[in-house]
Design a protein around this motif. Sequence first.
Motif, short mmCIF file in Angstrom:
data_model
loop_
_atom_site.label_atom_id
_atom_site.label_comp_id
_atom_site.label_asym_id
_atom_site.label_seq_id
_atom_site.Cartn_x
_atom_site.Cartn_y
_atom_site.Cartn_z
N GLU A 463 1.05 -1.34 0.00
CA GLU A 463 0.00 0.00 -0.12
C GLU A 463 1.15 0.98 0.16
O GLU A 463 1.23 1.91 -0.68
CB GLU A 463 -0.92 -0.20 1.38
CG GLU A 463 -2.44 1.35 1.11
CD GLU A 463 -2.43 0.74 2.91
OE1 GLU A 463 -2.94 2.49 3.53
OE2 GLU A 463 -3.11 0.08 3.13
N LYS A 464 2.29 1.03 0.79
CA LYS A 464 2.54 2.40 0.69
C LYS A 464 3.66 2.93 -0.37
O LYS A 464 3.35 3.87 -1.50
CB LYS A 464 4.01 2.09 2.30
CG LYS A 464 3.15 2.13 4.02
CD LYS A 464 3.16 3.90 3.56
CE LYS A 464 2.46 3.87 5.38
NZ LYS A 464 1.39 5.08 5.02
N ASP A 466 2.63 1.45 -3.04
CA ASP A 466 1.79 2.11 -4.23
C ASP A 466 1.52 3.66 -4.11
O ASP A 466 1.37 4.51 -4.52
CB ASP A 466 -0.03 1.84 -3.73
CG ASP A 466 0.13 0.82 -4.47
OD1 ASP A 466 1.15 -0.45 -5.28
OD2 ASP A 466 -0.53 -0.90 -4.44
N GLU A 467 1.38 3.97 -2.62
CA GLU A 467 1.41 5.71 -2.05
C GLU A 467 2.44 6.65 -2.90
O GLU A 467 2.28 7.39 -4.20
CB GLU A 467 1.32 5.88 -0.54
CG GLU A 467 0.51 6.95 0.26
CD GLU A 467 0.25 6.52 1.29
OE1 GLU A 467 0.77 7.43 2.10
OE2 GLU A 467 -0.12 5.95 2.22
N TYR A 468 3.88 5.75 -2.86
CA TYR A 468 4.91 6.40 -3.46
C TYR A 468 5.05 6.50 -4.79
O TYR A 468 5.44 7.28 -5.51
CB TYR A 468 6.03 5.88 -2.78
CG TYR A 468 7.43 5.88 -3.34
CD1 TYR A 468 8.36 6.87 -2.49
CD2 TYR A 468 8.26 5.69 -3.87
CE1 TYR A 468 9.17 7.68 -2.86
CE2 TYR A 468 9.43 6.54 -4.43
CZ TYR A 468 10.30 7.22 -4.13
OH TYR A 468 10.73 7.37 -4.68
N GLU A 470 2.49 6.62 -6.96
CA GLU A 470 1.73 8.21 -7.38
C GLU A 470 1.84 9.11 -6.86
O GLU A 470 1.96 9.73 -7.53
CB GLU A 470 0.15 7.53 -6.50
CG GLU A 470 -1.27 8.62 -6.62
CD GLU A 470 -1.42 8.44 -8.08
OE1 GLU A 470 -1.56 7.25 -8.54
OE2 GLU A 470 -2.11 8.69 -8.55
#
Length: 521
Positions: A463-464, A466-468, A470
Amino acid sequence: MSKQTEKIKELVAKREKARLGGGEKAIEKQHARGKYTARERIEMLVDKDSFEEYDMFKLHRCHNFGMEKKQTLGDGVVTGSATIEGRLVYVYAQDFTVNGGSLSETMAQKICKVMDMAMQNGAPIICMNDSGGARIQEGISALAGYGEIFERNILASGVIPQISAILGPCAGGAVYSPALTDFILMTEGTSYMFLTGPKVVKTVTGEDIDSEHLGGASVHASKSGVTSLTAKTEEEAMEMIRKLLSYIPSNNTEEAPRVECTDPVDRKEDLLNDILPDDPNQAYDMYKVITAITDKGEFFEVQPKFTKNIITGFARFNGQSVGIVANQPAAYAGVLDVNASRKGARFVRFCDAFNIPIVSLVDVPGFLPGTGQEYNAVILHGAQLLYAYGEATVPKITINLRKSYGGSHIVMGCKQLRADLNFAWPTAEIAVMGASGAVAVLCGKEAKQVKEEGGDVKAFLAEKEDEYTEAFANPYQAAKFGYIDDVIEPRNTRFRICRGLAQLANKRQGLPAKKHGCMPM
Ligand code: HXC
């Protein structure tokens, strides 16, 4: 017969004799070795009937070991001027049929004469090596001859293109003349280069090795990177030299010859809009990108077999010659390492010295980690590539296709290294580091906590990441600050490069006054 006619006949006879070099038997032996003679080689290389030979009647002056009785007109090297595709070149070819092409004081003088002419008249010099090295009977005078040649190689560096063809033995200190030139070409199976031959190697290190495995064409093409090109036959070698010359100018004050372009500059290549795999860790072939964008898909590669994670070579856009430097995701993910840095730096420097614009195609995950690299000075070699790019004042266009992380982003022709146009595909990931590395640094404590609380660490990290991704792994962060001039559709890449090169045709950029820089080595 008049006296004049008699003298002319004498001249013709002398010329015929000189053209036989070491004589028919020695020529037969040379052919039996699978090699051509010096004059045959020159004829194969240059435009028909364009060769003008100099110093055909020069003789050596050695009286040791009965050498006074071993005289051959012109001694062991054929020198002169010629044209290739109508352009002036100077050429010398060592003649193995005369004392094994071993270098005498006289031969050095002949070679230096054409090197000086090439420098004075701003024309490339092409040297064909096939020699047993310093002529042993002449001792120190032969060594001095090498010294004279080396000094001229150094002074000519960056002024006129220097090309060496290794077509037979090239051993001992003699290797340093080709090593000082811009391009080395070796023929497969018939040429070798080494500082010390198999016998000395056996005595000093105990290693059993033959000439081919010690310094043959394949060794220097794929392991040492000494040679720029290899050819299966001498015919192919000469064709390669002619082709190479077509991409480069005759000297450092000229531009490379421009050829007529029939390939539309605004040709859109739809295949580029669909070339990247969905998974950013999956490879694709950078050659497909190169041949999709260059004039008629042509690409003349330099050092094709050495360190395949970086690609270097010449191509044309709208008929204009450029040097292409590209990371190759299909080989070690396109990572930069010691050898890739050396290869790239050597090529970039040549292009800059000879007014050839540089187009960089970037997809690089970073520098290769590990002791193997650190102990071999990846810091200095990486700095070499950085220095070469940063120093280059020729037009520089950089396209970021996908990964462009950290130091490797800077090294590969970023804006701050005075690149003129920096474009990115929408798939570009321009950031300090990749998502997994960044999350490992930034979220280590949180991940530990998730683990302690019995949570799903993998899901948390994903999840992290993906966040990064993005937030950072895109071209718009760099575009936001003007580090990228535009984000472009991949299929427009050829057009944008062609238009960029036209804009940069009159680029003038200098360096601070200095004797020379101290490039990291
Ligand atoms: C004088 C030489 C010679 C040399 C070959 N010949 N090398 N003559 N000085 N350096 C002569 C041979 O005596 C022979 O003469 C003819 O050339 C052909 O040589 P062959 O040995 O018959 O040919 P081949 O079997 O094909 O072997 C080629 C060779 C071998 C591998 C190059 O000749 C060889 O090992 N030569 C010595 C190489 C060497 O150690 N050179 C010095 C390197 S040090 P005839 O009359 O019989 O036909 C050096 C320092 C440079 O060069 C430093 C620069 C800074």
